[in-house]
Design a protein around this motif. Sequence first.
Motif, PDB file in Angstrom:
ATOM      1  N   LEU A 176      60.332  93.342  -5.458  1.00 42.92           N
ATOM      2  CA  LEU A 176      61.492  93.300  -4.665  1.00 42.92           C
ATOM      3  C   LEU A 176      62.385  94.712  -4.818  1.00 42.92           C
ATOM      4  O   LEU A 176      62.817  94.861  -6.182  1.00 42.92           O
ATOM      5  CB  LEU A 176      62.429  92.264  -4.602  1.00 42.92           C
ATOM      6  CG  LEU A 176      62.027  90.958  -4.022  1.00 42.92           C
ATOM      7  CD1 LEU A 176      62.730  89.927  -4.259  1.00 42.92           C
ATOM      8  CD2 LEU A 176      61.448  90.978  -2.622  1.00 42.92           C
ATOM      9  N   GLU A 177      62.363  95.599  -3.967  1.00 43.25           N
ATOM     10  CA  GLU A 177      63.043  96.967  -3.883  1.00 43.25           C
ATOM     11  C   GLU A 177      64.542  96.406  -3.278  1.00 43.25           C
ATOM     12  O   GLU A 177      64.546  96.233  -2.136  1.00 43.25           O
ATOM     13  CB  GLU A 177      62.468  97.948  -3.130  1.00 43.25           C
ATOM     14  CG  GLU A 177      61.259  98.364  -3.708  1.00 43.25           C
ATOM     15  CD  GLU A 177      60.581  99.542  -3.059  1.00 43.25           C
ATOM     16  OE1 GLU A 177      60.887 100.882  -3.255  1.00 43.25           O
ATOM     17  OE2 GLU A 177      59.680  99.308  -2.167  1.00 43.25           O
ATOM     18  N   GLU A 178      65.652  96.627  -4.183  1.00 44.56           N
ATOM     19  CA  GLU A 178      66.892  96.286  -3.495  1.00 44.56           C
ATOM     20  C   GLU A 178      67.721  97.496  -3.161  1.00 44.56           C
ATOM     21  O   GLU A 178      67.287  98.697  -3.558  1.00 44.56           O
ATOM     22  CB  GLU A 178      67.665  95.790  -4.983  1.00 44.56           C
ATOM     23  CG  GLU A 178      67.080  94.572  -5.544  1.00 44.56           C
ATOM     24  CD  GLU A 178      67.143  93.217  -4.753  1.00 44.56           C
ATOM     25  OE1 GLU A 178      67.408  93.358  -3.634  1.00 44.56           O
ATOM     26  OE2 GLU A 178      66.407  92.443  -5.133  1.00 44.56           O
ATOM     27  N   ALA A 179      68.741  97.436  -2.318  1.00 38.05           N
ATOM     28  CA  ALA A 179      69.169  98.621  -1.715  1.00 38.05           C
ATOM     29  C   ALA A 179      69.963  99.334  -2.760  1.00 38.05           C
ATOM     30  O   ALA A 179      70.283 100.592  -2.720  1.00 38.05           O
ATOM     31  CB  ALA A 179      70.506  98.180  -0.517  1.00 38.05           C
ATOM     32  N   ASP A 180      70.400  98.984  -3.928  1.00 33.74           N
ATOM     33  CA  ASP A 180      71.123  99.605  -5.036  1.00 33.74           C
ATOM     34  C   ASP A 180      70.179 100.239  -5.989  1.00 33.74           C
ATOM     35  O   ASP A 180      70.085 100.860  -6.908  1.00 33.74           O
ATOM     36  CB  ASP A 180      72.088  98.766  -5.887  1.00 33.74           C
ATOM     37  CG  ASP A 180      71.425  97.550  -6.481  1.00 33.74           C
ATOM     38  OD1 ASP A 180      69.895  97.676  -6.600  1.00 33.74           O
ATOM     39  OD2 ASP A 180      71.726  96.788  -7.318  1.00 33.74           O
ATOM     40  N   GLY A 181      68.775 100.278  -5.536  1.00 40.14           N
ATOM     41  CA  GLY A 181      67.670 100.991  -6.536  1.00 40.14           C
ATOM     42  C   GLY A 181      66.961  99.853  -7.420  1.00 40.14           C
ATOM     43  O   GLY A 181      66.059 100.452  -8.147  1.00 40.14           O
ATOM     44  N   THR A 182      67.627  98.771  -7.718  1.00 42.83           N
ATOM     45  CA  THR A 182      67.012  97.830  -8.513  1.00 42.83           C
ATOM     46  C   THR A 182      65.539  97.470  -8.150  1.00 42.83           C
ATOM     47  O   THR A 182      65.395  97.277  -6.998  1.00 42.83           O
ATOM     48  CB  THR A 182      67.986  96.676  -8.892  1.00 42.83           C
ATOM     49  OG1 THR A 182      69.431  96.827  -9.037  1.00 42.83           O
ATOM     50  CG2 THR A 182      67.242  95.765  -9.456  1.00 42.83           C
ATOM     51  N   ARG A 183      64.815  97.057  -9.122  1.00 44.59           N
ATOM     52  CA  ARG A 183      63.418  96.679  -8.856  1.00 44.59           C
ATOM     53  C   ARG A 183      63.349  95.394  -9.496  1.00 44.59           C
ATOM     54  O   ARG A 183      63.412  95.310 -10.664  1.00 44.59           O
ATOM     55  CB  ARG A 183      62.411  97.720  -9.212  1.00 44.59           C
ATOM     56  CG  ARG A 183      62.441  99.042  -8.648  1.00 44.59           C
ATOM     57  CD  ARG A 183      61.413 100.056  -9.433  1.00 44.59           C
ATOM     58  NE  ARG A 183      61.611 101.141  -8.494  1.00 44.59           N
ATOM     59  CZ  ARG A 183      60.795 102.437  -8.789  1.00 44.59           C
ATOM     60  NH1 ARG A 183      60.223 102.447 -10.191  1.00 44.59           N
ATOM     61  NH2 ARG A 183      60.912 103.431  -8.191  1.00 44.59           N
ATOM     62  N   ALA A 195      61.599 107.895  -9.964  1.00 51.02           N
ATOM     63  CA  ALA A 195      62.841 108.453  -9.053  1.00 51.02           C
ATOM     64  C   ALA A 195      62.687 108.288  -7.708  1.00 51.02           C
ATOM     65  O   ALA A 195      63.262 108.852  -6.896  1.00 51.02           O
ATOM     66  CB  ALA A 195      63.078 109.921  -9.318  1.00 51.02           C
ATOM     67  N   ALA A 196      61.685 107.399  -7.323  1.00 55.65           N
ATOM     68  CA  ALA A 196      61.595 107.056  -5.996  1.00 55.65           C
ATOM     69  C   ALA A 196      62.671 106.460  -5.226  1.00 55.65           C
ATOM     70  O   ALA A 196      63.548 105.473  -6.039  1.00 55.65           O
ATOM     71  CB  ALA A 196      60.410 106.070  -5.863  1.00 55.65           C
ATOM     72  N   PRO A 197      63.252 106.966  -4.095  1.00 56.85           N
ATOM     73  CA  PRO A 197      64.357 106.240  -3.757  1.00 56.85           C
ATOM     74  C   PRO A 197      64.529 104.777  -3.337  1.00 56.85           C
ATOM     75  O   PRO A 197      63.733 104.270  -3.062  1.00 56.85           O
ATOM     76  CB  PRO A 197      64.760 107.274  -2.402  1.00 56.85           C
ATOM     77  CG  PRO A 197      63.236 107.547  -1.945  1.00 56.85           C
ATOM     78  CD  PRO A 197      62.586 107.884  -3.196  1.00 56.85           C
ATOM     79  N   ALA A 198      65.698 104.362  -3.270  1.00 59.19           N
ATOM     80  CA  ALA A 198      65.927 102.976  -2.876  1.00 59.19           C
ATOM     81  C   ALA A 198      65.580 102.737  -1.443  1.00 59.19           C
ATOM     82  O   ALA A 198      66.071 103.625  -0.648  1.00 59.19           O
ATOM     83  CB  ALA A 198      67.243 102.480  -3.160  1.00 59.19           C
ATOM     84  N   PRO A 199      65.091 101.684  -1.088  1.00 57.35           N
ATOM     85  CA  PRO A 199      65.120 101.545   0.552  1.00 57.35           C
ATOM     86  C   PRO A 199      66.365 101.253   1.296  1.00 57.35           C
ATOM     87  O   PRO A 199      67.214 100.958   0.994  1.00 57.35           O
ATOM     88  CB  PRO A 199      64.201 100.231   0.774  1.00 57.35           C
ATOM     89  CG  PRO A 199      64.709  99.547  -0.560  1.00 57.35           C
ATOM     90  CD  PRO A 199      64.810 100.617  -1.596  1.00 57.35           C
TER      91      PRO A 199
END
Length: 469
Positions: free
Chosen positions: A56-63, A158-162
């Motif tokens: 799950l990719e979170e809006a804050d960049g957390t995976r 460094a892939a951006p957050a969704p």
Amino acid sequence: MTGSTLAFLLNGRQIALPPDTSPTTSLLDWLRGPAGLTGTKEGCAEGDCGACTVVLEEADGTRTPINACLTLLGQVHGRAVRTVEGLCTPDGKPHPIQVAMAESDGTQCGFCTPGIVMSAWAHARQGGEVHEALAGNLCRCTGYRPIVEVFAKLADDAAPAPALPPTGAARFEAPGQVFHLPATLAELLALRAAYPEAWLLAGGTDLGLRVSDHREVPAAVICLLNVPDLQRVEVRPEGLLVGAAVPYGRLLDLCRREAGFAPFAALLARLGSRQIRGLGTLGGNLGTASPIGDALPPLVALGALVRVASQRGEREMPVEQFLTGYRKNALAADEVILSVTLPRPAPGVTLACEKVSKRHDQDISTVGAALLLRLADGVVAEARLAYGGVGATVIRARGAEAALTGRPFDAASLDAAVAALAGDITPLSDWRGSAAYRLAVAQGLLRRLHLRATRPDLPHEVAAFAETV
């Protein structure tokens, strides 16, 4: 409310599902079926092997790595899911992690590899201890040395957050089913009053098994994930307030930072795996009221309070009173668990949170224990000894507590408490351990508490792996 469209981001692309899609289809079944993404594998379908790991990719960049086999489609509405197919570079080449796994001989049959790659991709962003990151991924043929070496050299891509749009309340309908995603506490309580028999779904690490393993199709589900009141965390001088739907991963990070909660954090790090902790919640552990729920003995030993709510109002009670029997609790049909308050152990208090199981990680407890002791001038001023796996519910060992309280914590009082413990608990025999074994373990953990309190210079546990890996 009319039916909503179940939609989410999948590998960076917006997906909208047909209106008759069952919202309780497991994410794994949907990925391998209608989506045609068969890189995600099915191994155990119980959250143990990690072959189905997605992120799950979170809006804050957390995976957050999760088990797709335990996750229902309704739970990912409005969220971003990444599978192994979504790791390729913009020009279609394998991700550097995939290349490293291949070039380092980190795969043989390859069945487990996609899940390990997804755990590695999350770990590259989140960091932490390699053993902990891999605890939820089983590999039977490669051996972990080359895999660990790959993990130790990971770098974040460094892939951006969704960009995730805000989600409001939603309702998904399929033949014979309705799945609710309330967005406020008032909406949740109204739904609970209207659907008292509905599944209350947060992480689904227990209820998800009824779908993946037993192929149940619930008629009504109320999902708690979008209710802010159930996601809040408050740090107070006297302790922590934790919303019922806060995932264990978040709670673990908090307990590692907060004074007094290090023993609880050490236990939480063994509660399932990162995949399980990305979904599972304290509220879920309390709701299922399993006598071997890992987090329940610490809640009882700490004197934690559980707050429940309905349209009639709110009430609060000790967790010890909330747990009423085997998989039974004091929750009324129209109530939901709102939060848990964890008192902060005072300086000088000895707290031990123990779990004895056949495997160190990713295993169900044979015996769980949380043992709290407060000494004043060498005399036991307070003892709270809570055990799981030795009765129909979590048990306070009151006879053993009485044998210790008001006496010096010496060999004589310890022997008296160990003897009294045999009358406090009523273990059963099953395939995890005999009644005699469980009693011996419970007594041994009490003796280890004595060593923790009186001989802090001694090593009290033996780890089968190197912490420095």
